[in-house]
Design a protein around this motif. Structure first.
Motif, PDB file in Angstrom:
ATOM      1  N   MET A  45      -9.135   5.826   1.435  1.00 51.08           N
ATOM      2  CA  MET A  45      -8.046   5.717   0.334  1.00 51.08           C
ATOM      3  C   MET A  45      -7.278   4.383   0.355  1.00 51.08           C
ATOM      4  N   ALA A  46      -7.215   3.976  -0.819  1.00 53.60           N
ATOM      5  CA  ALA A  46      -6.554   2.379  -1.127  1.00 53.60           C
ATOM      6  C   ALA A  46      -5.155   2.396  -0.392  1.00 53.60           C
ATOM      7  N   ASP A  47      -5.028   1.371   0.285  1.00 52.81           N
ATOM      8  CA  ASP A  47      -3.561   1.156   0.899  1.00 52.81           C
ATOM      9  C   ASP A  47      -2.598   0.372  -0.090  1.00 52.81           C
ATOM     10  N   TYR A  48      -1.874   0.948  -0.892  1.00 57.12           N
ATOM     11  CA  TYR A  48      -1.178   0.453  -1.959  1.00 57.12           C
ATOM     12  C   TYR A  48       0.315  -0.030  -1.396  1.00 57.12           C
ATOM     13  N   GLU A  49       0.890  -1.016  -2.243  1.00 57.25           N
ATOM     14  CA  GLU A  49       2.205  -1.610  -1.754  1.00 57.25           C
ATOM     15  C   GLU A  49       3.200  -0.847  -2.548  1.00 57.25           C
ATOM     16  N   ASP A  50       3.129  -0.545  -3.991  1.00 62.41           N
ATOM     17  CA  ASP A  50       4.002   0.027  -4.739  1.00 62.41           C
ATOM     18  C   ASP A  50       3.672   1.266  -5.380  1.00 62.41           C
ATOM     19  N   VAL A  51       2.887   1.800  -4.595  1.00 62.92           N
ATOM     20  CA  VAL A  51       2.299   3.306  -5.191  1.00 62.92           C
ATOM     21  C   VAL A  51       1.739   4.183  -4.054  1.00 62.92           C
ATOM     22  N   ARG A  52       2.414   5.435  -4.046  1.00 60.87           N
ATOM     23  CA  ARG A  52       1.884   6.163  -3.233  1.00 60.87           C
ATOM     24  C   ARG A  52       0.851   7.133  -3.785  1.00 60.87           C
ATOM     25  N   TYR A  53      -0.452   7.535  -3.068  1.00 62.00           N
ATOM     26  CA  TYR A  53      -1.239   8.466  -3.715  1.00 62.00           C
ATOM     27  C   TYR A  53      -1.823   9.608  -2.867  1.00 62.00           C
ATOM     28  N   GLU A  54      -1.368  10.778  -3.073  1.00 63.65           N
ATOM     29  CA  GLU A  54      -1.708  11.798  -2.105  1.00 63.65           C
ATOM     30  C   GLU A  54      -2.490  12.897  -3.037  1.00 63.65           C
ATOM     31  N   VAL A  55      -3.349  13.510  -2.043  1.00 62.77           N
ATOM     32  CA  VAL A  55      -4.227  14.733  -2.795  1.00 62.77           C
ATOM     33  C   VAL A  55      -3.826  15.915  -1.802  1.00 62.77           C
ATOM     34  N   SER A  56      -3.417  17.052  -2.252  1.00 59.84           N
ATOM     35  CA  SER A  56      -3.045  18.197  -1.456  1.00 59.84           C
ATOM     36  C   SER A  56      -3.401  19.424  -2.349  1.00 59.84           C
ATOM     37  N   ASP A  57      -4.522  20.327  -1.863  1.00 56.14           N
ATOM     38  CA  ASP A  57      -4.689  21.512  -2.840  1.00 56.14           C
ATOM     39  C   ASP A  57      -5.147  21.151  -4.086  1.00 56.14           C
ATOM     40  N   GLY A  58      -6.010  20.124  -4.354  1.00 55.22           N
ATOM     41  CA  GLY A  58      -6.679  19.988  -5.262  1.00 55.22           C
ATOM     42  C   GLY A  58      -6.184  19.312  -6.387  1.00 55.22           C
TER      43      GLY A  58
ATOM     44  N   TYR B 229      14.530   1.565  -9.595  1.00 54.29           N
ATOM     45  CA  TYR B 229      14.203   2.714 -10.590  1.00 54.29           C
ATOM     46  C   TYR B 229      12.633   2.748 -10.816  1.00 54.29           C
ATOM     47  N   ASN B 230      11.738   2.402 -10.079  1.00 51.58           N
ATOM     48  CA  ASN B 230      10.562   2.084  -9.986  1.00 51.58           C
ATOM     49  C   ASN B 230       9.851   1.231 -11.379  1.00 51.58           C
ATOM     50  N   ALA B 231      10.791   0.104 -11.705  1.00 53.85           N
ATOM     51  CA  ALA B 231      10.454  -0.887 -12.481  1.00 53.85           C
ATOM     52  C   ALA B 231       9.146  -1.779 -11.959  1.00 53.85           C
ATOM     53  N   PHE B 232       8.209  -1.842 -12.707  1.00 53.95           N
ATOM     54  CA  PHE B 232       6.872  -2.245 -12.419  1.00 53.95           C
ATOM     55  C   PHE B 232       6.697  -3.671 -12.427  1.00 53.95           C
ATOM     56  N   THR B 233       5.893  -4.344 -11.484  1.00 49.22           N
ATOM     57  CA  THR B 233       5.452  -5.747 -11.747  1.00 49.22           C
ATOM     58  C   THR B 233       3.894  -5.552 -11.950  1.00 49.22           C
ATOM     59  N   ARG B 234       3.259  -6.669 -12.289  1.00 47.45           N
ATOM     60  CA  ARG B 234       1.899  -6.962 -12.419  1.00 47.45           C
ATOM     61  C   ARG B 234       0.952  -5.949 -11.317  1.00 47.45           C
ATOM     62  N   GLU B 235       1.298  -6.210  -9.966  1.00 49.56           N
ATOM     63  CA  GLU B 235       0.796  -5.486  -8.960  1.00 49.56           C
ATOM     64  C   GLU B 235       0.878  -4.103  -8.990  1.00 49.56           C
ATOM     65  N   THR B 236       2.086  -3.672  -9.485  1.00 44.79           N
ATOM     66  CA  THR B 236       2.457  -2.106  -9.528  1.00 44.79           C
ATOM     67  C   THR B 236       1.154  -1.453 -10.607  1.00 44.79           C
ATOM     68  N   VAL B 237       1.237  -2.064 -11.654  1.00 42.34           N
ATOM     69  CA  VAL B 237       0.442  -1.394 -12.739  1.00 42.34           C
ATOM     70  C   VAL B 237      -1.207  -1.600 -12.318  1.00 42.34           C
ATOM     71  N   LEU B 238      -1.608  -2.771 -11.615  1.00 41.35           N
ATOM     72  CA  LEU B 238      -3.006  -2.950 -11.180  1.00 41.35           C
ATOM     73  C   LEU B 238      -3.198  -1.724 -10.122  1.00 41.35           C
TER      74      LEU B 238
END
Length: 262
Positions: free
Chosen positions: A1-14, A26-35
């Motif tokens: 699984m990718a190791d992100y700085e600005d995003v959490r990615y989790e999979v549970s029960d499909g 308030y989760n305003a994004f940078t270029r890295e966030t969008v990538l």
């Protein structure tokens, strides 16, 4: 699984949950966030063990748009440089819209500007008590460069969309439900979105994905009929269709032979 700085990615029960994780702004994004968001959406799209995707934000916000404190001085950039940055954001909207796996935006807090467009790009939306949506570009002398003026009329109609786009007004949670932009408002938007994702997950997966693909306001009827015949045959020959019919005839819940990604 990718190791992100600005995003959490989790999979549970499909179900894949993608969380924008910059709560202090308030989760305003940078270029890295969008990538990172683009990569997370593609990861969910390509995972056969993911049957629905929930997109949300950490803390009290969904996404406040671009983090202007982290952006370069654009009037010193070339049109090509600015366009390249905007293209990355547009790709996230395109990736969300183009994904056969159903996506649900859990709008737990303000969704502003491009953050609003991220919610609009999802297939369905659930709002929390503070989950206002605001295009808002006109308030700061900009146009909806990420898709808002294309998406909103298709979701709520041209006249109502112009009202919000040209005034920069908020769409509050209750009104979002009233005009058909959101499925429901719930105290816990993420939990409600996950419940909706589970309901969708438990349907035959091929039928869900192909139905999702057929919902396209740009498609002509002849093209729709051609694709519907192709997709229907794919469903007819799908073991989950056969199990769903058997379960219906026997008065029981279907038991699909599948493994959920984790």
């Amino acid at each position: 699984m990718a190791d992100y700085e600005d995003v959490r990615y989790e999979v549970s029960d499909g179900i894949a949950t993608i969380t924008m994780d910059r709560p202090d702004v308030y989760n305003a994004f940078t270029r890295e966030t969008v990538l990172e968001l683009n990569d997370a959406v593609r990861t969910a799209r390509d995972d056969d063990g993911v049957y629905a995707v929930v997109l949300t934000g950490a803390g009290d916000g969904f996404c406040a748009g671009a983090d202007t404190t982290e952006m370069p001085d654009w009037d010193r950039q070339s049109p090509e440089e600015y366009g390249a940055f905007l293209w990355i954001i547009q790709q996230l909207v395109a990736n969300l819209r183009g994904m056969a796996t159903p996506s649900i935006a859990a709008v737990n807090g303000p969704a502003i500007g491009a953050g609003c467009d991220f919610a609009l790009a999802c297939d369905l939306r659930v709002t929390g008590p503070e989950g206002i949506m605001r295009e808002g570009f006109v308030n700061v002398g900009l146009v909806p460069g990420d898709g808002g003026a294309w998406l909103l009329p298709r979701l709520i109609g041209e006249s109502k969309a112009r009202e919000y786009l040209l005034t920069g007004r908020d769409i509050d949670p209750e009104e979002a439900v009233e005009i058909g932009l959101a499925v429901e408002t719930a105290d816990d938007a993420v939990a409600a979105a996950r419940d909706l994702a589970i309901e969708i997950r438990d349907k035959p997966a091929t039928a869900v994905q192909r139905t999702n693909a057929l919902v396209d306001p740009e498609m002509g009827f002849d093209e729709y009929c051609r694709l519907a015949a192709e997709y229907q045959w794919e469903c007819v020959t799908d073991p989950e269709h056969k199990e769903a019919v058997a379960a219906f005839n026997e008065g029981r819940e279907p038991a699909f032979d599948r493994e959920y990604g984790d």
